[in-house]
Design a protein around this motif. Sequence first.
Motif, mmCIF file in Angstrom:
data_model
loop_
_atom_site.group_PDB
_atom_site.id
_atom_site.type_symbol
_atom_site.label_atom_id
_atom_site.label_comp_id
_atom_site.label_asym_id
_atom_site.label_seq_id
_atom_site.Cartn_x
_atom_site.Cartn_y
_atom_site.Cartn_z
ATOM 1 N N GLU A 90 0.801 -1.225 0.000
ATOM 2 C CA GLU A 90 0.000 0.000 0.000
ATOM 3 C C GLU A 90 0.836 1.280 0.000
ATOM 4 O OE1 GLU A 90 -3.082 0.024 -0.691
ATOM 5 O OE2 GLU A 90 -3.416 -2.116 -0.474
ATOM 6 N N TYR A 91 2.096 1.204 0.433
ATOM 7 C CA TYR A 91 2.940 2.402 0.325
ATOM 8 C C TYR A 91 3.092 2.792 -1.141
ATOM 9 C CZ TYR A 91 4.423 0.302 4.795
ATOM 10 O OH TYR A 91 4.466 -0.315 6.021
ATOM 11 N N GLY A 92 3.406 1.799 -1.968
ATOM 12 C CA GLY A 92 3.567 2.067 -3.388
ATOM 13 C C GLY A 92 2.270 2.457 -4.052
ATOM 14 N N ASP A 93 1.183 1.783 -3.714
ATOM 15 C CA ASP A 93 -0.116 2.094 -4.324
ATOM 16 C C ASP A 93 -0.563 3.509 -3.964
ATOM 17 O OD1 ASP A 93 -0.073 -0.430 -5.338
ATOM 18 O OD2 ASP A 93 -1.645 -1.241 -4.060
ATOM 19 N N ALA A 94 -0.396 3.884 -2.688
ATOM 20 C CA ALA A 94 -0.784 5.233 -2.259
ATOM 21 C C ALA A 94 0.073 6.284 -2.947
ATOM 22 C CB ALA A 94 -0.656 5.351 -0.741
ATOM 23 N N ALA A 95 1.364 5.984 -3.107
ATOM 24 C CA ALA A 95 2.260 6.932 -3.777
ATOM 25 C C ALA A 95 1.883 7.100 -5.248
ATOM 26 C CB ALA A 95 3.702 6.436 -3.648
ATOM 27 N N ILE A 96 1.542 6.002 -5.906
ATOM 28 C CA ILE A 96 1.213 6.064 -7.334
ATOM 29 C C ILE A 96 -0.012 6.935 -7.585
ATOM 30 C CG2 ILE A 96 0.296 4.682 -9.253
ATOM 31 C CD1 ILE A 96 2.187 2.425 -8.294
ATOM 32 N N ILE A 97 -1.092 6.716 -6.808
ATOM 33 C CA ILE A 97 -2.316 7.475 -7.089
ATOM 34 C C ILE A 97 -2.197 8.939 -6.667
ATOM 35 C CG2 ILE A 97 -3.741 5.407 -6.899
ATOM 36 C CD1 ILE A 97 -4.819 6.510 -4.259
ATOM 37 N N ASN A 98 -1.144 9.266 -5.922
ATOM 38 C CA ASN A 98 -0.903 10.660 -5.557
ATOM 39 C C ASN A 98 0.298 11.237 -6.299
ATOM 40 O OD1 ASN A 98 -2.841 11.569 -3.257
ATOM 41 N ND2 ASN A 98 -2.250 9.483 -2.694
ATOM 42 N N ASN A 99 0.605 10.622 -7.427
ATOM 43 C CA ASN A 99 1.570 11.154 -8.392
ATOM 44 C C ASN A 99 2.988 11.270 -7.848
ATOM 45 O OD1 ASN A 99 -0.534 11.635 -10.400
ATOM 46 N ND2 ASN A 99 -1.161 13.341 -9.082
ATOM 47 N N HIS A 100 3.373 10.357 -6.994
ATOM 48 C CA HIS A 100 4.743 10.357 -6.499
ATOM 49 C C HIS A 100 5.669 9.702 -7.520
ATOM 50 C CE1 HIS A 100 3.929 10.766 -1.900
ATOM 51 N NE2 HIS A 100 2.904 11.264 -2.579
ATOM 52 N N THR A 101 6.910 10.132 -7.520
ATOM 53 C CA THR A 101 7.975 9.394 -8.176
ATOM 54 C C THR A 101 8.509 8.393 -7.162
ATOM 55 O OG1 THR A 101 8.600 11.290 -9.535
ATOM 56 C CG2 THR A 101 10.254 9.546 -9.261
ATOM 57 N N ILE A 102 8.582 7.112 -7.542
ATOM 58 C CA ILE A 102 8.952 6.076 -6.578
ATOM 59 C C ILE A 102 10.366 5.567 -6.845
ATOM 60 C CG2 ILE A 102 8.420 3.774 -5.705
ATOM 61 C CD1 ILE A 102 5.512 4.260 -6.325
#
Length: 338
Positions: free
Chosen positions: A101-113
Amino acid sequence: MIDGHGDDIYTHGKKIVSNFSSNIRSGQDLSALQNHLCAHISAIHSYPEPDASSLVELLAEKYRVNTGNICVTNGATEAIYLIAQAFNNAKSAIIYPTFSEYGDAAIINNHTIYWSASLDKVPLDARLVWLCNPNNPTGTVTDKNILKAYIENHPSQYIIIDQSYEHFTIRDLFNIEEAAQYKNVILLHSMTKHFAIPGLRLGYITAHADTLAQVAKYRMPWSVNGLAIEAGKFLLNRGLETININEYLYETKQLQESLRKIEKIVVQPTDTHFFLCKFEDGKAFMLKKYLIDKYGILIRDAANFYGLDESCFRIATQSFEENIILINAIKNALTDLS
């Protein structure tokens, strides 16, 4: 991730009799809590507090911090998404393998991972660093002194430490009072895990008041329902513990030692009650299906964790009797699947 988490017991009807896939020990006696919630069922006819303030006050008193240091959430997962939203478009480093969920939350909030195998691999331009401690799915703990040094040497980065499993290890972790002194530290906590109440969804964030204010302004009102708030207050007031951690870790050690004796099963070390295994020369989904069909046992296929492969599965220690059944079932599975 809607599908693919552990504890997917709801997809198997009444087949499951032993659940090793969830990082919660099933079978605890929660009758006192159940009776309390039945006595307060009328709470569903009124709106709950919009910010769970009565539970916040109890938590602040228990951990000797101010109410501004605590935000109660609908499970730790809501906390993860709130933080990602508060830092929309940020650069996030995620220490893997870990909770999806860290990655999923970052993706939908337009983070660069940035996927980082360890803290020393985190890029200097990362704004957020996500770390689960004890880590899911490995069960390992990052040493507190290493974390403290990193936090103090990287004041421009926010380090989010998910301590959802903090009550299931004897390793030294940050306590709420000391972590709240750092403006760049955000701790996540789970009453869901601590008290084995995943159906109620109850967690909280703790941080420096200025940092938490930045996150909490994105929280929607009434995200935590009235029965969950009532359950949280009851559990804190009663001081109800569902397990003896030393006994539980001893049971985990015994289970691991038995599994290590099985050919083609590689057991990874852990600092808590759950751990990773590898099915050499086989795929975890095949083992999972066999155990469900033949024994009604559910394990966690860990292939969908970033950085792991199809041989990986996770087990969370259950009762002594269930552990013995699992050991024998895996032995039979390796014979039948070979």
